[in-house]
Design an enzyme around this catalytic site. Structure first.
Site, PDB file in Angstrom:
ATOM      1  N   ASP A  17      -2.932   8.200   7.981  1.00 25.70           N
ATOM      2  CA  ASP A  17      -3.899   7.365   8.714  1.00 25.70           C
ATOM      3  C   ASP A  17      -3.123   6.536   9.734  1.00 25.70           C
ATOM      4  O   ASP A  17      -2.062   6.948  10.183  1.00 25.70           O
ATOM      5  CB  ASP A  17      -4.728   6.514   7.731  1.00 25.70           C
ATOM      6  N   SER A  69       0.807  -1.225   0.000  1.00 25.52           N
ATOM      7  CA  SER A  69       0.000   0.000   0.000  1.00 25.52           C
ATOM      8  C   SER A  69       0.837   1.271   0.000  1.00 25.52           C
ATOM      9  O   SER A  69       0.330   2.337  -0.322  1.00 25.52           O
ATOM     10  CB  SER A  69      -0.926   0.020   1.218  1.00 25.52           C
ATOM     11  N   HIS A  71      -0.011   4.887   7.153  1.00 23.21           N
ATOM     12  CA  HIS A  71       0.679   5.498   6.019  1.00 23.21           C
ATOM     13  C   HIS A  71       1.150   6.912   6.315  1.00 23.21           C
ATOM     14  O   HIS A  71       0.384   7.702   6.880  1.00 23.21           O
ATOM     15  CB  HIS A  71      -0.246   5.491   4.795  1.00 23.21           C
TER      16      HIS A  71
END
Ligand SMILES: *[C@@H]1O[C@H](CO)[C@@H](O)[C@H](O)[C@H]1NC(C)=O
Ligand SMILES: *[C@@H]1O[C@H](CO)[C@@H](O)[C@H](O)[C@H]1NC(C)=O
Ligand SMILES: *[C@@H]1O[C@H](CO)[C@@H](O)[C@H](O)[C@H]1NC(C)=O
Length: 352
Positions: A324, A40, A327
Site C-alpha cells: 500500500d 504496523s 508497507h
C-alpha cells in the site's frame, strides 16, 4: 548491484541453514518464546478494536494470508511471522489484544500500527499503543508468567531465553516529524537533534526491556522511508525518485541506533543486542530506469495511504516492492525476515 548480491547471499545462507540442519522445520523451536514490539510493520491485529484509521482488518489486506484479513498491514505475512516460521514455531505469535492462557508462555506480539518511540506519534490516525505502553503491557505479562510458573525466578529463567524483536521509529518520522500540520517536532529540532532525542528515549525503553528479562534483542533500523509511495506522492522530490530529506533523516537515525546497540552491548554485557540493517534493501531498482520512476503500491489507496476496502490490486504482487502507501509487499518481507534471521542466528546459540 552489490547490495542485491548481498541480499541473495543472505537468502542462500538461510536456505542452507534450513536444509542442512533441519532447523527450520523439525522439533522444538530454536527459542522457547518470541516477543515482538513495534509498529504496523509487525502489528498482527492489536489495533482492530481501537478507535483509529490505522487498522486494516478488511480485504484486500490478508488476501495472501491463510486466515484472510487479520489486521496485518500486508497482503500476506509480516516479517515477524516469517521469522517465527524460521525459528520453528508451529504457529504465528499471537497479538497481545486477543491472546490468553498458556500461549503467552511462547511469546506475544504487542505491536501497534501508527505507534512510535514518542507517546504522541501517530495520534493523527487516532488511538494506538505506543512503545511505552507496549512495554508496560509486557511488564504485566511477565507477572502473569511468574504466576503461571510459580515464581519470579522461573519466569526470568524463561524470559532470558526468549528472542525479542523491536521494530519502531518510522512513525516518529512519517507520522510526526514530517507532518508539521499536526506536530511541532520539526520546528523544535534539526534532523540530528531529533534523532538524538529519539535515541535517548529508545535507550531508556530498551533498558527497561532488559530489566524485564530480555537478553536476546533484535532491533530493526528504518528502511528508506522517503521511497514509500505515500512519501513520493505527498512531498516535493526535486527530480529525484525518493524524498531525499526523509531518507537522510532515516539514515541519521540508523547511524545513532547502531551506536546505541553497541553501547547497550557494552553496558549490559550479559545481554546481546543486534542491529538489523534494512536501509540497503533496494526499493527503487525493480523499475527500469527511465521507464517508470513512479513508485506505487500494489493496492489502490485511499486518502490516508491505506488500501481501499474491497478494491482491486495489482496483477503481480510478488513483483511489487510496496503493498500500500507505506508497507512493503510480502515478497520484500521475506527478504527482511531473511536478513533479520541471519543477524539473530548467533544469539540463539548464546548460552544463558
Ligand atoms: C509517555 O506515557 C507514559 C505512560 O504510558 C508516561 O509514563 C510517560 O511519562 C510519557 N512520556 C512522555 C515523554 O511524555
Ligand atoms: C496491569 O495489570 C493491572 C492489574 O492486573 C491492571 O490494573 C493494569 O491496568 C495493567 N496495566 C496495563 C498497562 O495494562
Ligand atoms: C500520505 O499519508 C498521510 C497520512 O495518512 C495522508 O494525509 C496523505 O494524504 C497521504 N498521501 C497520499 C498521496 O496518499
Amino acid at each position: 548491484m552489490a547490495s542485491m548480491r548481498k541480499l541473495l547471499w543472505w537468502v542462500l545462507v538461510l536456505l542452507m541453514e534450513c536444509a542442512s540442519f533441519h532447523l527450520c522445520i523439525h522439533g522444538e523451536p530454536q527459542v522457547p518464546c518470541y516477543f515482538i514490539f513495534g509498529d504496523s510493520l509487525v502489528d498482527s491485529g492489536n489495533n482492530n478494536n481501537l478507535q483509529t484509521l490505522a487498522k486494516v482488518n478488511y480485504h484486500p489486506y490478508g488476501m495472501d494470508f491463510p486466515a484472510g484479513p487479520t489486521g496485518r498491514f500486508y497482503n500476506g505475512l509480516t516479517p515477524a511471522d516469517i521469522i517465527a516460521e524460521h525459528l520453528g514455531f508451529e504457529h504465528y505469535i499471537p497479538p497481545f489484544a486477543t491472546a490468553s492462557g498458556g500461549e503467552i508462555l511462547q511469546g506475544l506480539n504487542y505491536a501497534s500500527g501508527s505507534s512510535g518511540i514518542r507517546n504522541e506519534t501517530g495520534r493523527n490516525w487516532g488511538a494506538n499503543i505506543n512503545l511505552n505502553k507496549q512495554i508496560e503491557n509486557h511488564r504485566n505479562i511477565t507477572s502473569h508468567i511468574a504466576g503461571m510458573l510459580g515464581s519470579k525466578e522461573s519466569a526470568y529463567e524463561l524470559l532470558n531465553k526468549c528472542l525479542y524483536s523491536v521494530v519502531t521509529g518510522s512513525n516518529d518520522y512519517m507520522s510526526n516529524y514530517f507532518m508539521p500540520q499536526f506536530y511541532d517536532t520539526s520546528s523544535k529540532y534539526s534532523p540530528e537533534q531529533y534523532a538524538d532525542v529519539l535515541i535517548e528515549q529508545y535507550s531508556q525503553q530498551l533498558r527497561t526491556l532488559y530489566l524485564l528479562g530480555a537478553r536476546k534483542v533484535s532491533i530493526q533500523g528504518l528502511l528508506t522511508i522517503g521511497c514509500t509511495p505515500n512519501a513520493t506522492h505527498t512531498y516535493e522530490r526535486k527530480g529525484t525518485i525518493c524524498v531525499d530529506s526523509m531518507n537522510n533523516a532515516a539514515y541519521i537515525f540508523n547511524q545513532r541506533l547502531k551506536s546505541l546497540v553497541n553501547q547497550l552491548n557494552h553496558d549490559l554485557s550479559d545481554a546481546k543486542f543486534v542491529f538489523v540493517n534494512i536501509f540497503d534493501i533496494p526499493f527503487t531498482n525493480t523499475y527500469a530506469p527511465g521507464l517508470n520512476i513512479e513508485i506505487s503500491g500494489c493496492c489502490e489507496v485511499d486518502i490516508n495511504g491505506l488500501c481501499i476496502h474491497n478494491k482491486g490490486v495489482c496483477q503481480d504482487r510478488i513483483l511489487s516492492s510496496f503493498w500500500d502507501g507505506f508497507h512493503p509487499s510480502e515478497a520484500v518481507n521475506k527478504i527482511i525476515a531473511a536478513v533479520t534471521y541471519t543477524v539473530v542466528l548467533p544469539l540463539l546459540y548464546e548460552p544463558q
